[in-house]
Design a protein around this motif. Sequence first.
Motif, PDB file in Angstrom:
ATOM      1  N   GLY A  96      19.364 -72.488  17.405  1.00 24.49           N
ATOM      2  CA  GLY A  96      19.154 -73.590  16.480  1.00 24.49           C
ATOM      3  C   GLY A  96      20.451 -74.342  16.269  1.00 24.49           C
ATOM      4  O   GLY A  96      21.546 -73.765  16.398  1.00 24.49           O
ATOM      5  N   GLY A  97      20.370 -75.633  15.967  1.00 28.16           N
ATOM      6  CA  GLY A  97      21.605 -76.370  15.751  1.00 28.16           C
ATOM      7  C   GLY A  97      21.367 -77.842  15.510  1.00 28.16           C
ATOM      8  O   GLY A  97      20.249 -78.291  15.258  1.00 28.16           O
ATOM      9  N   LEU A  98      22.448 -78.597  15.582  1.00 32.90           N
ATOM     10  CA  LEU A  98      22.391 -80.039  15.387  1.00 32.90           C
ATOM     11  C   LEU A  98      23.432 -80.699  16.282  1.00 32.90           C
ATOM     12  O   LEU A  98      24.357 -80.048  16.772  1.00 32.90           O
ATOM     13  N   GLY A  99      23.261 -82.000  16.483  1.00 31.66           N
ATOM     14  CA  GLY A  99      24.188 -82.710  17.351  1.00 31.66           C
ATOM     15  C   GLY A  99      24.101 -84.209  17.175  1.00 31.66           C
ATOM     16  O   GLY A  99      23.300 -84.724  16.381  1.00 31.66           O
ATOM     17  N   TYR A 100      24.950 -84.882  17.944  1.00 34.28           N
ATOM     18  CA  TYR A 100      24.961 -86.345  17.922  1.00 34.28           C
ATOM     19  C   TYR A 100      25.169 -86.853  19.349  1.00 34.28           C
ATOM     20  O   TYR A 100      26.086 -86.411  20.049  1.00 34.28           O
ATOM     21  N   THR A 101      24.317 -87.776  19.770  1.00 35.16           N
ATOM     22  CA  THR A 101      24.384 -88.335  21.123  1.00 35.16           C
ATOM     23  C   THR A 101      24.817 -89.790  21.079  1.00 35.16           C
ATOM     24  O   THR A 101      24.229 -90.600  20.351  1.00 35.16           O
ATOM     25  N   LEU A 102      25.848 -90.112  21.867  1.00 32.42           N
ATOM     26  CA  LEU A 102      26.300 -91.492  21.988  1.00 32.42           C
ATOM     27  C   LEU A 102      25.424 -92.247  22.991  1.00 32.42           C
ATOM     28  O   LEU A 102      24.704 -91.639  23.787  1.00 32.42           O
ATOM     29  N   ARG A 103      25.518 -93.540  23.001  1.00 32.68           N
ATOM     30  CA  ARG A 103      24.701 -94.360  23.892  1.00 32.68           C
ATOM     31  C   ARG A 103      25.030 -94.137  25.365  1.00 32.68           C
ATOM     32  O   ARG A 103      24.202 -94.358  26.248  1.00 32.68           O
ATOM     33  N   ASN A 104      26.247 -93.672  25.645  1.00 31.04           N
ATOM     34  CA  ASN A 104      26.650 -93.447  27.041  1.00 31.04           C
ATOM     35  C   ASN A 104      26.197 -92.094  27.583  1.00 31.04           C
ATOM     36  O   ASN A 104      26.513 -91.749  28.723  1.00 31.04           O
ATOM     37  N   GLY A 105      25.462 -91.302  26.767  1.00 33.07           N
ATOM     38  CA  GLY A 105      24.940 -90.014  27.220  1.00 33.07           C
ATOM     39  C   GLY A 105      25.777 -88.811  26.837  1.00 33.07           C
ATOM     40  O   GLY A 105      25.393 -87.670  27.106  1.00 33.07           O
ATOM     41  N   LEU A 106      26.928 -89.043  26.199  1.00 27.40           N
ATOM     42  CA  LEU A 106      27.782 -87.936  25.754  1.00 27.40           C
ATOM     43  C   LEU A 106      27.265 -87.399  24.430  1.00 27.40           C
ATOM     44  O   LEU A 106      27.006 -88.159  23.498  1.00 27.40           O
ATOM     45  N   THR A 107      27.122 -86.057  24.364  1.00 31.06           N
ATOM     46  CA  THR A 107      26.564 -85.412  23.177  1.00 31.06           C
ATOM     47  C   THR A 107      27.530 -84.361  22.646  1.00 31.06           C
ATOM     48  O   THR A 107      28.107 -83.586  23.415  1.00 31.06           O
ATOM     49  N   PHE A 108      27.668 -84.311  21.328  1.00 32.43           N
ATOM     50  CA  PHE A 108      28.440 -83.279  20.640  1.00 32.43           C
ATOM     51  C   PHE A 108      27.461 -82.398  19.869  1.00 32.43           C
ATOM     52  O   PHE A 108      26.616 -82.921  19.131  1.00 32.43           O
TER      53      PHE A 108
END
Length: 201
Positions: free
Chosen positions: A143-155
Amino acid sequence: MKKLTVIAFVLFIGLTSSIAQVSVSPGFRGGLNLSTLTNIDDNRTKTDFYIGGLVNIKFNKYFSLQPEITYSRQGDKGREYFGNGYNYRYVNYELNYLTLGAVAKFNIGGQGFHLLGGPSFDFKISDNYINSSPESFDLAIVGGLGYTLRNGLTFEARLKQGLVDIYGYDGVEYDDNGYRYNDLILNQVFQIGISYTFKVK
Protein backbone atom coordinates in the motif's frame (compact mmCIF):
# COMPACT_ATOMS: atom_id res chain seq x y z
CA MET A 1 -36.28 -7.27 -31.56
CA LYS A 2 -35.37 -3.78 -32.72
CA LYS A 3 -35.00 -2.66 -29.09
CA LEU A 4 -32.59 -5.52 -28.38
CA THR A 5 -30.59 -4.63 -31.47
CA VAL A 6 -30.36 -0.98 -30.44
CA ILE A 7 -29.31 -1.92 -26.87
CA ALA A 8 -26.66 -4.34 -28.16
CA PHE A 9 -25.35 -1.70 -30.54
CA VAL A 10 -25.12 0.93 -27.78
CA LEU A 11 -23.29 -1.52 -25.47
CA PHE A 12 -20.90 -2.43 -28.29
CA ILE A 13 -20.11 1.23 -29.00
CA GLY A 14 -19.59 1.89 -25.27
CA LEU A 15 -17.27 -1.10 -24.89
CA THR A 16 -15.32 -0.16 -28.01
CA SER A 17 -14.84 3.41 -26.84
CA SER A 18 -13.72 2.21 -23.40
CA ILE A 19 -11.14 -0.12 -24.93
CA ALA A 20 -9.95 2.68 -27.19
CA GLN A 21 -9.18 4.81 -24.12
CA VAL A 22 -6.90 2.17 -22.57
CA SER A 23 -3.20 2.99 -22.85
CA VAL A 24 -0.29 0.63 -22.10
CA SER A 25 3.06 2.11 -21.07
CA PRO A 26 6.17 0.08 -20.11
CA GLY A 27 8.69 1.45 -17.66
CA PHE A 28 11.11 0.78 -14.84
CA ARG A 29 11.23 1.41 -11.09
CA GLY A 30 13.85 1.51 -8.38
CA GLY A 31 14.61 2.92 -4.98
CA LEU A 32 15.45 2.44 -1.32
CA ASN A 33 14.37 -0.46 0.90
CA LEU A 34 14.18 -0.03 4.69
CA SER A 35 13.46 -3.59 5.79
CA THR A 36 13.06 -5.49 9.04
CA LEU A 37 11.59 -8.70 10.45
CA THR A 38 8.84 -8.56 13.05
CA ASN A 39 9.05 -10.11 16.56
CA ILE A 40 12.84 -10.48 16.68
CA ASP A 41 14.52 -8.94 19.73
CA ASP A 42 17.31 -6.43 19.23
CA ASN A 43 17.08 -6.42 15.45
CA ARG A 44 17.62 -3.25 13.47
CA THR A 45 16.42 -1.88 10.15
CA LYS A 46 18.49 -2.85 7.13
CA THR A 47 19.01 -0.37 4.28
CA ASP A 48 19.20 -1.73 0.73
CA PHE A 49 17.59 -1.31 -2.69
CA TYR A 50 15.01 -2.61 -5.16
CA ILE A 51 14.96 -2.39 -8.96
CA GLY A 52 12.64 -3.71 -11.64
CA GLY A 53 10.27 -3.19 -14.54
CA LEU A 54 6.59 -2.41 -14.91
CA VAL A 55 3.72 -2.06 -17.36
CA ASN A 56 1.18 0.64 -16.60
CA ILE A 57 -2.27 -0.15 -18.02
CA LYS A 58 -4.32 3.03 -17.81
CA PHE A 59 -8.05 2.51 -18.22
CA ASN A 60 -9.03 6.14 -17.67
CA LYS A 61 -7.68 9.22 -15.89
CA TYR A 62 -8.82 7.84 -12.52
CA PHE A 63 -7.69 4.20 -12.55
CA SER A 64 -4.79 2.11 -13.79
CA LEU A 65 -3.42 -1.38 -13.13
CA GLN A 66 0.34 -1.86 -12.93
CA PRO A 67 1.92 -5.35 -13.14
CA GLU A 68 5.51 -5.31 -11.84
CA ILE A 69 8.57 -7.56 -11.66
CA THR A 70 11.20 -6.50 -9.11
CA TYR A 71 14.45 -7.63 -7.55
CA SER A 72 14.12 -6.68 -3.88
CA ARG A 73 16.93 -6.92 -1.28
CA GLN A 74 15.35 -7.31 2.16
CA GLY A 75 16.08 -8.82 5.59
CA ASP A 76 17.34 -7.00 8.69
CA LYS A 77 20.36 -6.35 10.89
CA GLY A 78 20.92 -8.83 13.72
CA ARG A 79 23.47 -9.43 16.42
CA GLU A 80 26.48 -11.62 15.67
CA TYR A 81 28.34 -12.73 18.80
CA PHE A 82 32.07 -13.42 18.86
CA GLY A 83 34.97 -13.85 21.29
CA ASN A 84 33.75 -14.95 24.71
CA GLY A 85 30.11 -14.65 23.66
CA TYR A 86 29.58 -11.26 25.32
CA ASN A 87 30.87 -9.22 22.41
CA TYR A 88 28.70 -8.68 19.38
CA ARG A 89 28.33 -6.61 16.25
CA TYR A 90 25.38 -5.95 13.96
CA VAL A 91 25.54 -7.64 10.57
CA ASN A 92 23.21 -7.66 7.57
CA TYR A 93 21.03 -10.73 7.23
CA GLU A 94 20.02 -10.98 3.59
CA LEU A 95 16.66 -12.08 2.22
CA ASN A 96 16.61 -11.38 -1.51
CA TYR A 97 13.46 -11.87 -3.57
CA LEU A 98 12.20 -11.81 -7.12
CA THR A 99 8.75 -10.29 -6.70
CA LEU A 100 5.74 -10.38 -9.02
CA GLY A 101 3.11 -7.81 -8.16
CA ALA A 102 0.10 -5.98 -9.51
CA VAL A 103 -0.91 -2.70 -7.90
CA ALA A 104 -4.10 -0.80 -8.56
CA LYS A 105 -3.55 2.95 -8.77
CA PHE A 106 -6.34 5.40 -8.02
CA ASN A 107 -5.62 8.92 -9.26
CA ILE A 108 -7.09 11.53 -6.93
CA GLY A 109 -9.21 13.90 -8.98
CA GLY A 110 -7.66 12.46 -12.13
CA GLN A 111 -4.48 14.42 -11.43
CA GLY A 112 -0.90 13.52 -10.38
CA PHE A 113 -1.52 12.28 -6.82
CA HIS A 114 -2.52 8.65 -6.49
CA LEU A 115 -3.15 5.92 -3.93
CA LEU A 116 -2.04 2.38 -4.66
CA GLY A 117 -2.49 -1.12 -3.30
CA GLY A 118 -2.22 -4.75 -4.29
CA PRO A 119 -0.60 -8.15 -3.74
CA SER A 120 3.04 -9.15 -4.17
CA PHE A 121 4.21 -12.72 -4.76
CA ASP A 122 7.81 -12.97 -3.53
CA PHE A 123 10.13 -15.82 -4.50
CA LYS A 124 13.34 -16.07 -2.46
CA ILE A 125 16.44 -16.31 -4.65
CA SER A 126 19.13 -16.07 -1.94
CA ASP A 127 19.73 -15.61 1.79
CA ASN A 128 22.56 -15.76 4.32
CA TYR A 129 20.75 -17.04 7.40
CA ILE A 130 23.26 -19.58 8.74
CA ASN A 131 21.31 -21.16 11.61
CA SER A 132 17.90 -21.38 9.95
CA SER A 133 16.30 -21.83 6.56
CA PRO A 134 13.75 -19.12 5.70
CA GLU A 135 10.73 -20.05 3.63
CA SER A 136 11.23 -19.84 -0.13
CA PHE A 137 7.97 -17.92 -0.77
CA ASP A 138 6.28 -14.91 0.77
CA LEU A 139 2.90 -13.35 0.02
CA ALA A 140 2.78 -9.64 0.79
CA ILE A 141 0.32 -6.76 0.65
CA VAL A 142 1.51 -3.40 -0.69
CA GLY A 143 0.00 0.00 0.00
CA GLY A 144 1.19 3.54 -0.56
CA LEU A 145 0.88 6.87 -2.31
CA GLY A 146 2.69 8.76 -5.02
CA TYR A 147 2.78 11.61 -7.47
CA THR A 148 3.21 11.37 -11.25
CA LEU A 149 4.54 14.22 -13.39
CA ARG A 150 3.31 14.82 -16.93
CA ASN A 151 6.58 13.47 -18.36
CA GLY A 152 5.95 10.02 -16.82
CA LEU A 153 8.27 10.35 -13.81
CA THR A 154 6.67 9.11 -10.59
CA PHE A 155 7.69 9.49 -6.94
CA GLU A 156 6.28 6.89 -4.55
CA ALA A 157 6.35 5.74 -0.93
CA ARG A 158 5.13 2.22 -0.14
CA LEU A 159 4.71 -0.09 2.82
CA LYS A 160 5.07 -3.78 2.04
CA GLN A 161 3.83 -6.20 4.71
CA GLY A 162 4.61 -9.91 4.42
CA LEU A 163 1.93 -12.41 5.43
CA VAL A 164 3.95 -15.66 5.58
CA ASP A 165 5.92 -16.73 8.68
CA ILE A 166 9.32 -16.94 6.98
CA TYR A 167 10.80 -19.25 9.63
CA GLY A 168 7.87 -21.68 9.62
CA TYR A 169 8.39 -24.16 12.44
CA ASP A 170 11.91 -22.80 13.02
CA GLY A 171 10.25 -19.86 14.79
CA VAL A 172 9.14 -22.07 17.71
CA GLU A 173 10.99 -21.15 20.88
CA TYR A 174 10.68 -21.62 24.64
CA ASP A 175 10.39 -18.94 27.29
CA ASP A 176 12.12 -18.98 30.70
CA ASN A 177 9.44 -21.27 32.14
CA GLY A 178 9.75 -23.82 29.37
CA TYR A 179 6.44 -22.93 27.70
CA ARG A 180 6.35 -23.17 23.95
CA TYR A 181 5.35 -20.18 21.85
CA ASN A 182 5.60 -19.19 18.22
CA ASP A 183 5.70 -15.53 17.22
CA LEU A 184 5.16 -14.78 13.57
CA ILE A 185 8.35 -13.61 11.87
CA LEU A 186 7.18 -11.48 8.95
CA ASN A 187 8.88 -9.34 6.32
CA GLN A 188 8.17 -5.64 6.65
CA VAL A 189 9.57 -3.15 4.13
CA PHE A 190 9.21 0.60 3.70
CA GLN A 191 10.09 1.67 0.15
CA ILE A 192 10.91 5.12 -1.22
CA GLY A 193 11.58 5.32 -4.92
CA ILE A 194 10.91 6.56 -8.40
CA SER A 195 9.55 5.05 -11.57
CA TYR A 196 9.35 6.14 -15.17
CA THR A 197 6.90 5.11 -17.88
CA PHE A 198 7.60 5.57 -21.58
CA LYS A 199 5.07 7.19 -23.86
CA VAL A 200 3.75 4.66 -26.37
CA LYS A 201 1.89 5.97 -29.42
